[in-house]
Every structure is written in structure tokens, then in C-alpha cells.
Design a protein around this motif. Sequence first.
Motif, PDB file in Angstrom:
ATOM      1  N   LEU A   3      -3.837  -9.687 -14.215  1.00 24.59           N
ATOM      2  CA  LEU A   3      -4.143  -8.300 -13.839  1.00 24.59           C
ATOM      3  C   LEU A   3      -3.385  -7.294 -14.700  1.00 24.59           C
ATOM      4  CD1 LEU A   3      -4.082  -8.598  -9.937  1.00 24.59           C
ATOM      5  CD2 LEU A   3      -5.931  -9.122 -11.538  1.00 24.59           C
ATOM      6  N   ALA A   4      -2.372  -7.751 -15.422  1.00 30.79           N
ATOM      7  CA  ALA A   4      -1.550  -6.868 -16.248  1.00 30.79           C
ATOM      8  C   ALA A   4      -2.001  -6.928 -17.701  1.00 30.79           C
ATOM      9  CB  ALA A   4      -0.086  -7.262 -16.109  1.00 30.79           C
ATOM     10  N   GLU A  15      -0.760  -2.335 -15.100  1.00 29.81           N
ATOM     11  CA  GLU A  15       0.249  -3.152 -15.768  1.00 29.81           C
ATOM     12  C   GLU A  15       1.642  -2.875 -15.201  1.00 29.81           C
ATOM     13  OE1 GLU A  15       0.910  -4.603 -20.377  1.00 29.81           O
ATOM     14  OE2 GLU A  15      -0.058  -2.677 -19.949  1.00 29.81           O
ATOM     15  N   LYS A  16       1.973  -1.610 -14.989  1.00 38.03           N
ATOM     16  CA  LYS A  16       3.297  -1.247 -14.482  1.00 38.03           C
ATOM     17  C   LYS A  16       3.522  -1.792 -13.075  1.00 38.03           C
ATOM     18  CE  LYS A  16       3.522   3.057 -17.145  1.00 38.03           C
ATOM     19  NZ  LYS A  16       3.443   4.538 -17.043  1.00 38.03           N
ATOM     20  N   ILE A  17       2.513  -1.642 -12.209  1.00 39.15           N
ATOM     21  CA  ILE A  17       2.678  -2.087 -10.819  1.00 39.15           C
ATOM     22  C   ILE A  17       2.734  -3.611 -10.760  1.00 39.15           C
ATOM     23  CG2 ILE A  17       1.614  -2.108  -8.526  1.00 39.15           C
ATOM     24  CD1 ILE A  17       0.405   0.633  -9.202  1.00 39.15           C
ATOM     25  N   TYR A  46     -11.828  -2.156  -1.842  1.00 40.49           N
ATOM     26  CA  TYR A  46     -11.683  -2.221  -3.298  1.00 40.49           C
ATOM     27  C   TYR A  46     -10.663  -1.183  -3.729  1.00 40.49           C
ATOM     28  CZ  TYR A  46     -14.623   1.983  -3.949  1.00 40.49           C
ATOM     29  OH  TYR A  46     -15.126   3.254  -3.924  1.00 40.49           O
ATOM     30  N   ALA A  47     -10.190  -1.335  -4.951  1.00 38.99           N
ATOM     31  CA  ALA A  47      -9.265  -0.368  -5.538  1.00 38.99           C
ATOM     32  C   ALA A  47      -9.569  -0.244  -7.018  1.00 38.99           C
ATOM     33  CB  ALA A  47      -7.817  -0.800  -5.322  1.00 38.99           C
ATOM     34  N   TYR A  48      -9.390   0.957  -7.536  1.00 38.02           N
ATOM     35  CA  TYR A  48      -9.595   1.190  -8.971  1.00 38.02           C
ATOM     36  C   TYR A  48      -8.366   1.896  -9.521  1.00 38.02           C
ATOM     37  CZ  TYR A  48     -11.319   3.005 -13.377  1.00 38.02           C
ATOM     38  OH  TYR A  48     -11.457   3.300 -14.707  1.00 38.02           O
ATOM     39  N   LEU A  49      -7.860   1.399 -10.650  1.00 37.40           N
ATOM     40  CA  LEU A  49      -6.730   2.047 -11.297  1.00 37.40           C
ATOM     41  C   LEU A  49      -6.783   1.834 -12.803  1.00 37.40           C
ATOM     42  CD1 LEU A  49      -3.505  -0.073 -10.616  1.00 37.40           C
ATOM     43  CD2 LEU A  49      -5.741  -0.771  -9.821  1.00 37.40           C
ATOM     44  N   ALA A 107       1.479  -2.185  -2.758  1.00 35.93           N
ATOM     45  CA  ALA A 107       1.967  -1.143  -3.664  1.00 35.93           C
ATOM     46  C   ALA A 107       0.856  -0.163  -4.018  1.00 35.93           C
ATOM     47  CB  ALA A 107       2.540  -1.780  -4.926  1.00 35.93           C
ATOM     48  N   LEU A 108      -0.353  -0.671  -4.208  1.00 39.66           N
ATOM     49  CA  LEU A 108      -1.475   0.226  -4.515  1.00 39.66           C
ATOM     50  C   LEU A 108      -1.717   1.197  -3.369  1.00 39.66           C
ATOM     51  CD1 LEU A 108      -4.144  -2.160  -6.124  1.00 39.66           C
ATOM     52  CD2 LEU A 108      -2.398  -0.784  -7.249  1.00 39.66           C
ATOM     53  N   ARG A 109      -1.661   0.677  -2.136  1.00 37.15           N
ATOM     54  CA  ARG A 109      -1.912   1.537  -0.983  1.00 37.15           C
ATOM     55  C   ARG A 109      -0.828   2.610  -0.851  1.00 37.15           C
ATOM     56  NH1 ARG A 109      -4.059  -1.694   4.225  1.00 37.15           N
ATOM     57  NH2 ARG A 109      -4.067   0.479   4.890  1.00 37.15           N
TER      58      ARG A 109
END
Length: 426
Positions: free
Chosen positions: A76-77, A121-123, A112-115, A136-138
Motif C-alpha cells: 500500500l506504500a 505512504e506516510k501513514i 471505502y477510502a481514497y487518499l 489512522a485513516l478515519r
Amino acid sequence: MLIAVFEDDLASSLQPLTLTRPSFMIRCGAQLLYEKIMSELEGKFVFCARGEVVEAARERLSGLGEVVSTDDLRALASGEDLLLVNGRWLFDKSLLRIGDECVALKDGELVYAYLRGDDAEKIAERCRSLPEFLDALRAELGEFRVDEARILRYPWDLIEYNREEILNDLKRLKRFKAWREPASIPGAYLVGENDFLISSTAKIYPCTVLDSSDGPVIIDDEAVVMPHSYLRGPCYVGRETWIVGGKVSASSIGHVCRVGGEVEETIIQGFSNKYHAGFLGHSYVGEWVNLGALTTVSDLKNDYSSVKVPIGGKLVDSGRVKVGAFIGDHVKTSIGLLLSTGSVIGVMCNLVTSGEPYPKYVPSFTWYVKGQVRDWIGVESMIEAAERMMARRGIRMSEAEKRLYRRLYEETREERREFAERVLRS
């Protein structure tokens, strides 16, 4: 864009179906859940699965995308923009909001999530697992609700949504290939004004009835519908599946199955047999299952009350009047077997009738013969029997699958012991 289809902790609430596969490899409608996503989106795919099933899933999804454990965030990174899709979501492209970073929720669950790639990469670099990454996304991205999203929480949700999903998959399947004109089927009776999608390689015998009055009838490549079969839509018949007579209504039958008798509001994952008479309703059947002649499932209680289903060691009220059985992979039943309303049968069980309905829950790898538990049958004998069945369809059980079943056997050993003691006491 990187598209990551993931499963979360609630995949366990879909057991026994998710004992042997990730949640996104379950069937609802004409397609598996991940197939719906792949047919609508373009990009590089990553599949995030629980560690116990990741090896077997990697073999099955070979060539479609990278398959990683939910504890491995390196994929994912990558620096690419990231779309995370919950594998329990019945995918609906119209609900996506891609552009601004966001987290979409339904009843508190991440849909779902979009970033953007640099943020992903940072998270990911500071998190150790997918659940930690999602939390962390939430915490850091803007949340919004998508109340229209349909998230699978329990096995009966698959049955509840199956009709609608056949309609949704119809639109996708129409785009993939040309289908045969129904008028070119001599001797078959076509009833209704909804769609008939029939593959040019399917064989429909005379004296069959295809009824689209309540929804479309879809018959896929090299399927066979034999005389005296009645298919009532919405209905999907998978590749190389035979309907050998009887009535199939509002059901999804996966690939390479043999189905007869009466089947109603049911999903069969694939590679399973219900060749003979007997009723199967409001149920989900896994792969490599053989239901003996006259095996019958009750899907309605005599008092018409809500059906309770054993999930995770507790009886969960389904809130539904009609619920049949949820049957794991490689289950075999004898002739005349009776399954109670809301039954759950674990993987690799062998059930022989005692003339009475079976308990609502039978643990995985249980040989229950005429009211007695035969606990001396080892997992290697069960795997050998499974291999013989699979060989009849030209399929080999992989070493990864064998390791998965051996692991499940050990994990469920105590559960089987407790079940055998209850049987003895009764």
C-alpha cells in the motif's frame, strides 16, 4: 491508481463461508465480490487477506493482482493514489467519490477510502497492520456516510441481496460479450418480458421452461439445461453447470455444478452437486459439496417466527422468517438427510442421516453418522477423499489448500470434542 480490496475482522461473521476463502471471494449474484470491483474499475489491484487464507487465495487470484496479508502494508506504500475497498461491500461504483481524500462509512463501518499516494505512504510507514492503518485513516481524513451502501455482515445477507445483485451483474455481463438470441432455442418455452442472457455455447434441451417474469435468466458458457427443468428468474447458471431437472428459482448457481430437485433463493459457490430430489431453500452452499438424494433443508419454522443462526458460538437473531442452511466446503451428506432451519455446517463434515433433523451447528471436520460422532477419522483421510472428488472435475487440491485444512483441523479440535460430548449426553 492502486486499488486495494481488503477484508477486516468482521469476515469471521460470514463463517463457514470464509473459513477457506477471503470475504471478497464469496459469490452474490452472478459474480464473486471481487469480480464486481474488477469489472468496474481500472488500475493495479492488491488483495489484502487474513494470514490463514492468504496463501490459498494467492494461488486462486494469480495473474489478477498481488495478494498480501493484512499484516503487510508494503504494497500500500507504493506512492500511488490509493483506493481501499472493503471486500464485504456489494460494490456500487455510483457511490465512489474519488478526488478529495475521504473515508466512506456505513453504520460506522469503513466502506471505502481514497487518499493520495504520498499520504498513503506516510501513514502506512507508521502502522503495523491493516486495522491500524484503517483506524489512522478515519482519524486523519474527512468522513462521510454512504447509507445506500450494502455491507455483508452475516451469511443470510448474501441471500437477502442476491436477487438485486443478479440484476446489477446483468448490466456488467452485457458489456463483456455477445449473448445468444433467445428465439434461437428450439423446443424451450420462454416466459416473461425481462432479459434472457444465454451463452452461445450453452445447451438448452427441449421441454425446458425459462421464466423471466420476476427477473432475468442468465445461462453462462457451456452450461446445460436438461429436459423438464424450470428456471425462474432472477437466476444465474454458471459455466459448465448442469441443471438436470426440477425447479430452480431466484438462485445463483456457480460454475461446474450439478443441480436438480427444488432450489429456491439459494447461492452455490461452485463445483458442488445437488443432483437429486430434495429441497434447498434460502441457503448458501460452498464448493465441493455433495448433497445426497433427498437431502432436505428447512427454511421456515412452523410458528413463522424469526430464525436464529449460530454465529461465533452464539445464536444470532437473523430478523428473517426464512433462513435455510450455510454449508462449508467439502461437506458430504447421505441420502435423506434433514437439516434444521438456520443450520451452520462447518467444512469437510460427513453427515449420515439418523432419521431426525441434525443439530443447528456441526463443527468443521465432524463425521456424524446415525447420531454418533466418529472422531477417529483423521484430516489426512478427509483430504484424500476431497482429492478424489476434485479429480472427477479435473482439479487438483494444492499444497496451500492442504495446509489450510490441516490448520483448520487443529484449530477446531476442541470444538469437535465439546460437540461429541454434547451428543453423548443427549
